[in-house]
Design an enzyme around this catalytic site. Structure first.
Site, PDB file in Angstrom:
ATOM      1  N   HIS A 264       0.817  -1.218   0.000  1.00 50.07           N
ATOM      2  CA  HIS A 264       0.000   0.000   0.000  1.00 50.07           C
ATOM      3  C   HIS A 264       0.854   1.272   0.000  1.00 50.07           C
ATOM      4  O   HIS A 264       0.656   2.171  -0.798  1.00 50.07           O
ATOM      5  CB  HIS A 264      -0.873   0.028   1.262  1.00 50.07           C
ATOM      6  CG  HIS A 264      -1.610  -1.239   1.554  1.00 50.07           C
ATOM      7  ND1 HIS A 264      -2.854  -1.529   1.031  1.00 50.07           N
ATOM      8  CD2 HIS A 264      -1.279  -2.287   2.351  1.00 50.07           C
ATOM      9  CE1 HIS A 264      -3.252  -2.713   1.486  1.00 50.07           C
ATOM     10  NE2 HIS A 264      -2.322  -3.190   2.276  1.00 50.07           N
TER      11      HIS A 264
HETATM   12  O1  RIB Z   1      -4.298  -0.528   5.381  1.00 50.95           O
HETATM   13  C1  RIB Z   1      -2.950  -0.471   4.982  1.00 50.95           C
HETATM   14  C2  RIB Z   1      -2.183   0.526   5.794  1.00 50.95           C
HETATM   15  O2  RIB Z   1      -2.196   0.141   7.154  1.00 50.95           O
HETATM   16  C3  RIB Z   1      -0.694   0.608   5.416  1.00 50.95           C
HETATM   17  O3  RIB Z   1      -0.230   1.902   5.662  1.00 50.95           O
HETATM   18  C4  RIB Z   1      -0.034  -0.365   6.351  1.00 50.95           C
HETATM   19  O4  RIB Z   1       1.321  -0.020   6.650  1.00 50.95           O
HETATM   20  C5  RIB Z   1      -0.860  -0.172   7.589  1.00 50.95           C
HETATM   21  O5  RIB Z   1      -0.327   0.946   8.286  1.00 50.95           O
END
Ligand code: RIB
Ligand code: CA
Length: 359
Positions: A286
């Site tokens: 992500h």
């Molecule tokens: O949902 C994904 C996010 O939540 C990303 O930033 C991961 O590192 C967690 O922090």
């Protein structure tokens, strides 16, 4: 095992247009990949990093962040801790996703670079005031620090060039509860404050409300697009090959490539997690997609929409509610990414992180 740091790489040549970026993170595995990508990108000027609790507690986040920056030869980057608990709710972390220390099975030498004496939200405001209209703030974590920053400086939306948020889910299922995404779920009050601060009725003159390229609304990358950044074992093999070693970091000279070994150990944990919960051996990365988008917004296609955050839902607290049909009649306050060019992203990610690892 412990690694030696990569030799520090020279800054980009004068010809490269570099985007000044502030990162707020909860380093975690995908946060660490975003930091490596930032350091490896000649078109990115990583100004500073602020830390908050999320994947693990803020002190561990700050340790991981500095250790990863040192691994990449960038112990010069200022790292500050911010708020260590959500604004109102008890902190929930996710050791099952990123490991008890937040970097999976990886072992890094204890960070040697000092922690900044500045409080994270203060750093964000001070750097935005020092360079009005220049800085892009990239948030990879719960929005606790950013909420405190905008509460202390209501003009922050105008002082920043842009804010790019990895958070929320606008048309897809959640990853923490049926309709909630992790970063927003940890601190929904903070997310509501941030989304409202960029509301068209908020910062006058911020360009909010303008559509298209002139927009200065937040760019929000939710799970809708970040779950297309699906890193698979062959991607890691390609990065390793570019670095001249095997996927576990072993080099032809018998030495271990420290960056590839870190990626292999951290991602093995993260891929095992995705095997259990998402039924594929790989990892949604992500945060690197959000960071890459901050450098090159053409990686995504966005649509302006009004977003609000549910705080009182029995089943839906932390949901980012997007008014796609405009039934609320309120001006759009977020540019939500609805498509991402994952192919182009991975080409860059492999090239840049592979070259960083090669040293
Ligand atoms: O949902 C994904 C996010 O939540 C990303 O930033 C991961 O590192 C967690 O922090
Ligand atoms: Ca994160």
């Amino acid at each position: 095992m412990a690694y030696d740091p990569v030799v520090s790489k020279p800054a980009a040549d004068g010809g490269t247009q570099r985007t000044p970026i502030l990162v707020d993170c909860d380093t975690g595995i995908d946060d660490s990949l975003a930091l490596l990508y930032a350091v490896a990108s000649p078109d990115c000027d990583l100004v500073a990093v602020t830390c908050t609790s999320g994947n693990v507690d803020a002190r561990q986040v700050a340790e991981n962040t500095r250790a990863v920056l040192e691994l990449a030869g960038r112990s010069d980057v200022e790292v500050a801790i911010g708020r260590e608990t959500p604004l109102e709710r008890a902190l929930v972390t996710t050791p099952e996703t990123h490991g008890p220390r937040g970097i999976g099975y990886a072992e890094l030498p204890p960070a040697r670079m000092p922690l900044s004496p500045r409080f994270g939200p203060d750093l964000i405001v001070e750097e935005a005031r020092r360079r009005p209209g220049e800085l892009t703030l990239v948030t990879l974590a719960p929005l606790t620090n950013v909420a405190l920053a905008v509460l202390s400086e209501p003009k922050l939306p105008r002082l920043l060039r842009r804010i790019v948020i990895m958070g929320g889910s606008y048309r897809s299922p959640g990853n923490t509860a049926p309709t909630t995404e992790w970063n927003v779920n940890v601190d929904p009050e903070a997310a509501k404050i941030v989304f409202e601060a960029f509301d068209a009725d908020g910062a006058e003159g911020s360009g909010v409300g303008s559509t298209g390229p002139g927009s200065t609304r937040p760019i929000a990358l939710g799970l809708d697009v970040t779950e297309r950044a699906k890193l698979l074992p062959h991607h890691l093999a390609e990065i390793a090959a570019r670095a001249g070693c095997s996927p576990d970091g072993g080099g032809p000279d018998g030495r271990t490539n420290p960056v590839i070994r870190y990626l292999a150990d951290a991602l093995r944990f993260y891929m095992e997690f995705h095997s259990r919960y998402d039924h594929f051996f790989g990892a949604f990365i992500h945060d690197p997609l959000a960071l890459a988008t901050a450098i090159d917004p053409t990686l995504v296609r966005t649509e302006p929409v009004t977003v609000d955050v549910e705080l009182d839902g029995r089943l839906t607290t932390g949901e980012t509610v997007a008014d796609w049909r405009r039934v609320w009649g309120r001006p759009p306050n977020v540019d939500v990414a609805v498509e991402a060019d994952a192919g182009r992203f991975f080409e860059r990610f492999i090239e840049r992180v592979g070259d960083l690892a090669r040293g």
